[in-house]
Structures are given as structure tokens and as C-alpha cells.
Design an enzyme around this catalytic site. Structure first.
Site, PDB file in Angstrom:
ATOM      1  N   GLY A 104       0.781  -1.234   0.000  1.00  0.00           N
ATOM      2  CA  GLY A 104       0.000   0.000   0.000  1.00  0.00           C
ATOM      3  C   GLY A 104       0.812   1.283   0.000  1.00  0.00           C
TER       4      GLY A 104
ATOM      5  N   TYR B 118     -10.088   2.913  15.409  1.00  0.00           N
ATOM      6  CA  TYR B 118      -9.207   3.485  14.373  1.00  0.00           C
ATOM      7  C   TYR B 118      -9.191   5.013  14.484  1.00  0.00           C
ATOM      8  CZ  TYR B 118      -7.133   4.239   9.726  1.00  0.00           C
ATOM      9  OH  TYR B 118      -6.316   4.622   8.683  1.00  0.00           O
TER      10      TYR B 118
ATOM     11  N   PRO C 292      -4.522  -2.470  -0.257  1.00  0.00           N
ATOM     12  CA  PRO C 292      -5.080  -3.736   0.233  1.00  0.00           C
ATOM     13  C   PRO C 292      -5.884  -3.570   1.527  1.00  0.00           C
ATOM     14  CG  PRO C 292      -2.873  -4.081  -0.610  1.00  0.00           C
ATOM     15  CD  PRO C 292      -3.095  -2.599  -0.652  1.00  0.00           C
TER      16      PRO C 292
ATOM     17  N   ARG D 263      -9.245  -2.092   0.483  1.00  0.00           N
ATOM     18  CA  ARG D 263      -9.970  -3.104  -0.296  1.00  0.00           C
ATOM     19  C   ARG D 263     -10.583  -4.156   0.629  1.00  0.00           C
ATOM     20  NH1 ARG D 263     -11.648  -2.519  -5.507  1.00  0.00           N
ATOM     21  NH2 ARG D 263     -10.560  -0.652  -6.104  1.00  0.00           N
TER      22      ARG D 263
HETATM   23  N1  LIG Z   1      -5.912   2.921   2.907  1.00  0.00           N
HETATM   24  C1  LIG Z   1      -6.513   3.975   3.411  1.00  0.00           C
HETATM   25  O1  LIG Z   1      -7.657   4.301   3.042  1.00  0.00           O
HETATM   26  C2  LIG Z   1      -5.809   4.830   4.422  1.00  0.00           C
HETATM   27  C3  LIG Z   1      -6.305   6.131   4.640  1.00  0.00           C
HETATM   28  C4  LIG Z   1      -5.674   6.930   5.585  1.00  0.00           C
HETATM   29  C5  LIG Z   1      -4.594   6.454   6.273  1.00  0.00           C
HETATM   30  N2  LIG Z   1      -4.131   5.193   6.056  1.00  0.00           N
HETATM   31  C6  LIG Z   1      -2.990   4.729   6.828  1.00  0.00           C
HETATM   32  O2  LIG Z   1      -1.911   4.481   5.959  1.00  0.00           O
HETATM   33  C7  LIG Z   1      -1.044   3.501   6.546  1.00  0.00           C
HETATM   34  C8  LIG Z   1      -0.768   2.404   5.520  1.00  0.00           C
HETATM   35  O3  LIG Z   1      -2.008   1.769   5.226  1.00  0.00           O
HETATM   36  P1  LIG Z   1      -2.289   1.024   3.843  1.00  0.00           P
HETATM   37  O4  LIG Z   1      -3.644   1.419   3.416  1.00  0.00           O
HETATM   38  O5  LIG Z   1      -1.152   1.183   2.932  1.00  0.00           O
HETATM   39  O6  LIG Z   1      -2.409  -0.462   4.388  1.00  0.00           O
HETATM   40  P2  LIG Z   1      -1.758  -1.842   3.903  1.00  0.00           P
HETATM   41  O7  LIG Z   1      -2.451  -2.882   4.698  1.00  0.00           O
HETATM   42  O8  LIG Z   1      -1.762  -1.926   2.420  1.00  0.00           O
HETATM   43  O9  LIG Z   1      -0.252  -1.704   4.390  1.00  0.00           O
HETATM   44  C9  LIG Z   1       0.063  -1.683   5.754  1.00  0.00           C
HETATM   45  C10 LIG Z   1       1.422  -2.323   5.943  1.00  0.00           C
HETATM   46  O10 LIG Z   1       1.731  -2.230   7.343  1.00  0.00           O
HETATM   47  C11 LIG Z   1       2.277  -3.484   7.748  1.00  0.00           C
HETATM   48  N3  LIG Z   1       2.033  -3.683   9.168  1.00  0.00           N
HETATM   49  C12 LIG Z   1       0.835  -3.761   9.794  1.00  0.00           C
HETATM   50  N4  LIG Z   1       1.021  -3.981  11.095  1.00  0.00           N
HETATM   51  C13 LIG Z   1       2.358  -4.061  11.294  1.00  0.00           C
HETATM   52  C14 LIG Z   1       3.178  -4.283  12.422  1.00  0.00           C
HETATM   53  N5  LIG Z   1       2.633  -4.516  13.638  1.00  0.00           N
HETATM   54  N6  LIG Z   1       4.509  -4.268  12.271  1.00  0.00           N
HETATM   55  C15 LIG Z   1       5.076  -4.068  11.059  1.00  0.00           C
HETATM   56  N7  LIG Z   1       4.348  -3.876   9.935  1.00  0.00           N
HETATM   57  C16 LIG Z   1       3.011  -3.867  10.064  1.00  0.00           C
HETATM   58  C17 LIG Z   1       1.554  -4.523   6.898  1.00  0.00           C
HETATM   59  O11 LIG Z   1       2.269  -5.741   6.834  1.00  0.00           O
HETATM   60  C18 LIG Z   1       1.461  -3.804   5.560  1.00  0.00           C
HETATM   61  O12 LIG Z   1       2.600  -4.080   4.764  1.00  0.00           O
HETATM   62  C19 LIG Z   1      -1.754   3.014   7.809  1.00  0.00           C
HETATM   63  O13 LIG Z   1      -1.246   3.682   8.932  1.00  0.00           O
HETATM   64  C20 LIG Z   1      -3.199   3.433   7.566  1.00  0.00           C
HETATM   65  O14 LIG Z   1      -3.903   3.606   8.772  1.00  0.00           O
HETATM   66  C21 LIG Z   1      -4.707   4.375   5.131  1.00  0.00           C
END
Ligand SMILES: NC(=O)c1ccc[n+]([C@@H]2O[C@H](COP(=O)([O-])OP(=O)(O)OC[C@H]3O[C@@H](n4cnc5c(N)ncnc54)[C@H](O)[C@@H]3O)[C@@H](O)[C@H]2O)c1
Length: 238
Positions: free
Chosen positions: A18, A147, A181, A184
């Protein structure tokens, strides 16, 4: 815009997927050296890369991963905290357990705190930290209380660290829904609906690059709310 990130030593958590993966690719495109930290193995990326497996909730493991990346690069210029989880999205409050809340806070809040704590001895004067917040720090949807609480804490943590750490800028980005992901898994095909705007992980990576680069030199302790203006609307009937 010049980012002046070529040759800089960058550590990205959550780099296997992501937004973190998009950030890693964006920094590499700028010519930076990038350390990928994740509990999952990241894909193979071209460039000056080192990958270390660690869980951000495991303090000794995370400290060792930060040390390994920083030793490889001889220090750190930029740290980006993308590791995060969404927790029990859509679950009513009455069914949400304390353990589920604690699990979200452990990754999204304590994990970011521990990252900066252990990166700090390696961070160069003028270094930059960018944490992943969310628009959920400012606006809410039902069934996301853990969250939302965690992301509100990231905004407050950002401000506190910016004040406490002279010589290091600390900011966070707070995007609305991003097609990754995580989103999704939580929202499925809703993401494909034209009814609301969705940004890409590359959109967020560009916001992170700006806050990590000297181009944002005077910006410190701030939350960049990037939500297509969704939070800006007044209740005024016009
Ligand atoms: N996708 C969205 O809509 C969105 C919106 C705003 C903020 N965010 C934030 O962006 C950040 C990334 O989210 P994303 O959407 O890319 O999600 P994602 O699930 O695609 O990626 C998250 C990554 O973090 C890793 N991870 C999770 N817990 C972990 C841990 N305890 N130790 C080490 N690695 C860990 C996972 O293995 C994964 O590779 C997060 O902080 C999320 O809250 C996401």
C-alpha cells in the site's frame, strides 16, 4: 519541485504494501537510499535498498531493525511511519472488545512512538519524520471508533514530537480513503463507486515526499489533511 532527496537515507515502515510501498518506490525514484521495515516480506525493489522484517509493536525487534538500516546507511535523514492496521471496521461499539482497541493502538500509536524513539539517535540534524495519520483523526464514520481514536492520537503525537525534538521536523499526512489492500479488505467494491473520491497510494507518497524534503522546511508539527475538501463543508444551508 526539487525534493533534494537524492542520496538521503530513508527508513519506511509498512513498506511491504500500500502506501508504505508507494513511498519506498517514490523515494527510490528520487535517488534516495531506502530501508524497508515490515512484518511481511516486501517485494524486490530496484535501487539502494535494505529490507528488514520487524513488528512495530515488538520494541526490541523494531529497535534492532532501525539499527540495522541506520548502520547500513551510516545514519538516517528521513523516517516514514506507514505501518498500520484498521482494526474492527464496521463493528458496533457494544461488540468491540478492549483487546481489539488495544491491538489497534499498539500498532498505530505505540508503534509510531517506538519508531521515532529508536530512530532518534540516528537522525541527522535537519532530519524529517512523516507519520501516517488519517482523515479519521478529524471526521468519523460509524463502526470505526478504535481506528479514529488511534489516528487522533497520531496527530497529537506528531505535535508533541515536533515540540520535543529540536532539529528534527515531525509532520503527519491525513489522507481520506486510499486504494490499498487495507481499504480493499475493509470496503471492497465500494472503492470503485464514483459516489465518493478515492486517492491512490502514489498520491499519498507525493504528500509524504513533500513533508520529507527540504521543500517543506518551515512546516513542523502539522497534519496535512488531504480529503478532497470533504471535511471543509459548513452546516450553513448554502
Ligand atoms: N488505505 C486507506 O484508506 C488509508 C487512509 C488513511 C490512512 N491510512 C494509513 O496508511 C497507513 C498504511 O495503510 P495502507 O492502506 O497502505 O495499508 P496496507 O495494509 O496496504 O499496508 C500496511 C502495511 O503495514 C504493515 N504492518 C501492519 N502492522 C504491522 C506491524 N505490527 N509491524 C510491522 N508492519 C506492520 C503490513 O504488513 C502492511 O505491509 C496506515 O497507517 C493506515 O492507517 C490508510
Amino acid at each position: 519541485m526539487r525534493t533534494d532527496l537524492a542520496g538521503r537515507a530513508v527508513l519506511v515502515t509498512g513498506a511491504a504494501s500500500g502506501i508504505g510501498l508507494a513511498c519506498a518506490r517514490a523515494f527510490l525514484t528520487e535517488g534516495a537510499r531506502v530501508g524497508l521495515v515490515d512484518r511481511e516480506p516486501p517485494p524486490v525493489l530496484e535501487g539502494d535498498v535494505v529490507a528488514v522484517r520487524a513488528d512495530v509493536t515488538d520494541e526490541p525487534g523494531l529497535a534492532a531493525a532501525v539499527d540495522a538500516v541506520a548502520r547500513q546507511f551510516g545514519g538516517l535523514d528521513v523516517v516514514v511511519g506507514c505501518a498500520g492496521v484498521s482494526g474492527p471496521v464496521g463493528k458496533p461499539l457494544a461488540g468491540t472488545t478492549a483487546a481489539e482497541v488495544a491491538a489497534v493502538l499498539a500498532v498505530n500509536v505505540t508503534g509510531q512512538f517506538l519508531l521515532v524513539k529508536h530512530a532518534l539517535p540516528w537522525l541527522a540534524e535537519g532530519g524529517a519524520v512523516v507519520l501516517l495519520g488519517s482523515d479519521s483523526a478529524f471526521t468519523a464514520a460509524p463502526g470505526m471508533a478504535p481506528y479514529c481514536a488511534s489516528k487522533g492520537a497520531v496527530v497529537a503525537l506528531t505535535r508533541a514530537l515536533a515540540v520535543e525534538l529540536p532539529g528534527v521536523r515531525v509532520n503527519c499526512v491525513c489522507p481520506s480513503v486510499v486504494d490499498t489492500p487495507m481499504a480493499r479488505a475493509d470496503l471492497g467494491a465500494v472503492l470503485d463507486s464514483p459516489a465518493f473520491p478515492v486517492q491512490s497510494a502514489d498520491d499519498v507518497a507525493r504528500q509524504v515526499l513533500f513533508l520529507a524534503s527540504p521543500a517543506s522546511r518551515p512546516v513542523n508539527g502539522q497534519a496535512l489533511l488531504a480529503d478532497f475538501g470533504m471535511s471543509g463543508r459548513s452546516a450553513f444551508p448554502a
